[in-house]
Design an enzyme around this catalytic site. Sequence first.
Site, short mmCIF file in Angstrom:
data_model
loop_
_atom_site.label_atom_id
_atom_site.label_comp_id
_atom_site.label_asym_id
_atom_site.label_seq_id
_atom_site.Cartn_x
_atom_site.Cartn_y
_atom_site.Cartn_z
N HIS A 273 8.22 6.71 5.80
CA HIS A 273 7.28 6.32 6.86
C HIS A 273 7.55 4.91 7.40
O HIS A 273 7.42 4.67 8.61
CB HIS A 273 5.85 6.40 6.31
CG HIS A 273 4.81 5.93 7.26
ND1 HIS A 273 4.41 6.67 8.35
CD2 HIS A 273 4.08 4.78 7.30
CE1 HIS A 273 3.49 6.01 9.01
NE2 HIS A 273 3.26 4.87 8.41
N TYR B 183 9.22 3.34 1.71
CA TYR B 183 10.06 2.20 2.07
C TYR B 183 11.54 2.55 1.89
O TYR B 183 12.26 1.94 1.12
CB TYR B 183 9.68 0.96 1.27
CG TYR B 183 8.42 0.30 1.78
CD1 TYR B 183 8.45 -0.57 2.87
CD2 TYR B 183 7.18 0.59 1.20
CE1 TYR B 183 7.30 -1.16 3.36
CE2 TYR B 183 6.02 0.00 1.68
CZ TYR B 183 6.09 -0.87 2.76
OH TYR B 183 4.94 -1.43 3.24
N GLY C 281 0.82 -1.20 0.00
CA GLY C 281 0.00 0.00 0.00
C GLY C 281 0.85 1.25 0.00
O GLY C 281 0.48 2.28 -0.56
#
Length: 199
Positions: free
Chosen positions: A120, A115, A109
């Site tokens: 995040h 990544y 998602g």
Amino acid sequence: MKKILILFAHPGYNRSHANKALLQALRKVEGIHVHDLYQRYPNMFIDVAYEQQLLQEHDIIVFQHPLYWYSAPAIIKEWMDQVLEYGFAFGPEGHALKGKLLLSAITTGGSQESYTSHGHNRRAVIEYLLPFRQTAWLCGMRYLPPFVLYSYHTIQDAKLLRDTAQEYRRLLIALRDGTLSADSLQRATYLTDLIEELP
């Protein structure tokens, strides 16, 4: 020509446009067998002998699934716990998978930027796949660079999704036919890094 086994797992397949597109691109491709684990085992009772036979009949094994909580859906873990037995997949007499290739095909998602070390999710996808790499090593298999489709829930462009699915198809066919060199596979971080090398 190598034979490819797709071990597919998605508990919400009816809601998945990304994995549907990836599987649609593989329809009627010679040498590729899609094995839907949730469809075959809705109660999670794995037929170990059947699964081990399937593994022995194929040369390239693909775990295809969404990345759930930085891992795989539950049935993948259950499958691994039951099927990759001591004496079959590993241990002094466990050589059934030696020399086979293992590949992860993942949908996430999160975006590719999420990544990263500053994103995040704080890590690259490949770091979250370490248990699969280690499993391959323990079973005497070779772990290939993973195929990753990022931001699956935000892809609104149907053509972009179809194009990505076709890339997946082309890469698997190249693995089936042995047209990607061992050197290329060794240096690539992700399978999509090699899309420009396809004929």
